[in-house]
Design a protein around this motif. Structure first.
Motif, PDB file in Angstrom:
ATOM      1  N   LEU A   1       0.836  -1.208   0.000  1.00 37.23           N
ATOM      2  CA  LEU A   1       0.000   0.000   0.000  1.00 37.23           C
ATOM      3  C   LEU A   1       0.867   1.253   0.000  1.00 37.23           C
ATOM      4  O   LEU A   1       0.603   2.200  -0.753  1.00 37.23           O
ATOM      5  N   ASN A   2       1.903   1.259   0.807  1.00 36.90           N
ATOM      6  CA  ASN A   2       2.815   2.402   0.847  1.00 36.90           C
ATOM      7  C   ASN A   2       3.499   2.610  -0.506  1.00 36.90           C
ATOM      8  O   ASN A   2       3.638   3.744  -0.969  1.00 36.90           O
TER       9      ASN A   2
ATOM     10  N   SER B   1      -8.495   2.464   0.969  1.00 35.69           N
ATOM     11  CA  SER B   1      -9.835   2.976   0.712  1.00 35.69           C
ATOM     12  C   SER B   1     -10.867   2.320   1.612  1.00 35.69           C
ATOM     13  O   SER B   1     -11.872   2.934   1.968  1.00 35.69           O
TER      14      SER B   1
ATOM     15  N   VAL C   1       2.287   1.716  -3.426  1.00 35.84           N
ATOM     16  CA  VAL C   1       1.248   2.172  -4.361  1.00 35.84           C
ATOM     17  C   VAL C   1       0.989   3.662  -4.172  1.00 35.84           C
ATOM     18  O   VAL C   1       0.919   4.418  -5.139  1.00 35.84           O
ATOM     19  N   ARG C   2       0.838   4.103  -2.932  1.00 32.42           N
ATOM     20  CA  ARG C   2       0.493   5.500  -2.660  1.00 32.42           C
ATOM     21  C   ARG C   2       1.689   6.448  -2.777  1.00 32.42           C
ATOM     22  O   ARG C   2       1.577   7.513  -3.379  1.00 32.42           O
ATOM     23  N   CYS C   3       2.823   6.075  -2.207  1.00 32.92           N
ATOM     24  CA  CYS C   3       3.953   6.997  -2.127  1.00 32.92           C
ATOM     25  C   CYS C   3       4.948   6.870  -3.276  1.00 32.92           C
ATOM     26  O   CYS C   3       5.357   7.879  -3.840  1.00 32.92           O
TER      27      CYS C   3
ATOM     28  N   SER D   1      -3.646   6.347  -7.276  1.00 29.79           N
ATOM     29  CA  SER D   1      -4.834   6.582  -6.457  1.00 29.79           C
ATOM     30  C   SER D   1      -5.837   5.434  -6.585  1.00 29.79           C
ATOM     31  O   SER D   1      -6.985   5.560  -6.170  1.00 29.79           O
TER      32      SER D   1
ATOM     33  N   GLY E   1      -3.513   5.144   3.451  1.00 24.93           N
ATOM     34  CA  GLY E   1      -4.303   5.486   2.273  1.00 24.93           C
ATOM     35  C   GLY E   1      -5.194   4.384   1.737  1.00 24.93           C
ATOM     36  O   GLY E   1      -5.667   4.473   0.600  1.00 24.93           O
TER      37      GLY E   1
ATOM     38  N   LYS F   1       2.658   6.602  -6.729  1.00 25.86           N
ATOM     39  CA  LYS F   1       1.721   7.739  -6.790  1.00 25.86           C
ATOM     40  C   LYS F   1       0.389   7.358  -7.450  1.00 25.86           C
ATOM     41  O   LYS F   1      -0.186   8.133  -8.211  1.00 25.86           O
TER      42      LYS F   1
END
Length: 121
Positions: free
Chosen positions: A63-64, A97, A66-68, A73, A95, A71
């Motif tokens: 997840l980190n 969902s 994917v998000r950081c 969403s 982050g 980038k």
């Protein structure tokens, strides 16, 4: 709707894959976060459903990434066993969902997926 399902337990992964395909979802399966990260570099998904506790790269690390790092969403639903609220809260902070508790109620998961399908359309 194209969904990446990440689960290290082969029986659970196959069961999720089978049931979600019956709902006409396009499913790609990954056995851990490391395999999922490689797929995310070359493919685009409408939704990611991932276990938290996995070898190599766990769900929180994925997840980190994917998000950081990537980038992205892309909606991300985490799966964790009842009683692992620390992991679930951490995932939401990073982050995620949504989340679903194990053992998975497949109808509940399908309902959550359909919620994101409406958003993706």
């Amino acid at each position: 709707m194209k969904i990446l399902v990440v689960e290290d337990d082969e029986v659970t992964l196959k069961a999720l894959e089978y049931r979600l395909k019956l709902e006409d979802f396009d499913i790609t399966a990954a056995s851990d976060g490391k395999a999922a990260a490689k797929l995310l570099l070359v493919e685009t998904f409408d939704l990611i459903v991932s276990d938290i506790l996995m070898p190599h790269v766990n769900g929180l690390e994925l997840l980190n990434m994917v998000r950081c790092d990537m980038k992205l969403s892309t909606p991300f639903v985490v799966m964790s066993f009842l009683g692992q609220s620390n992991n679930t809260h951490k995932a939401i902070e990073i982050g995620a969902s949504d989340f679903i508790e194990k053992p998975i109620d497949i109808d509940e998961l399908i309902g959550k997926i359909k919620k994101y399908k409406k958003v993706a359309v």
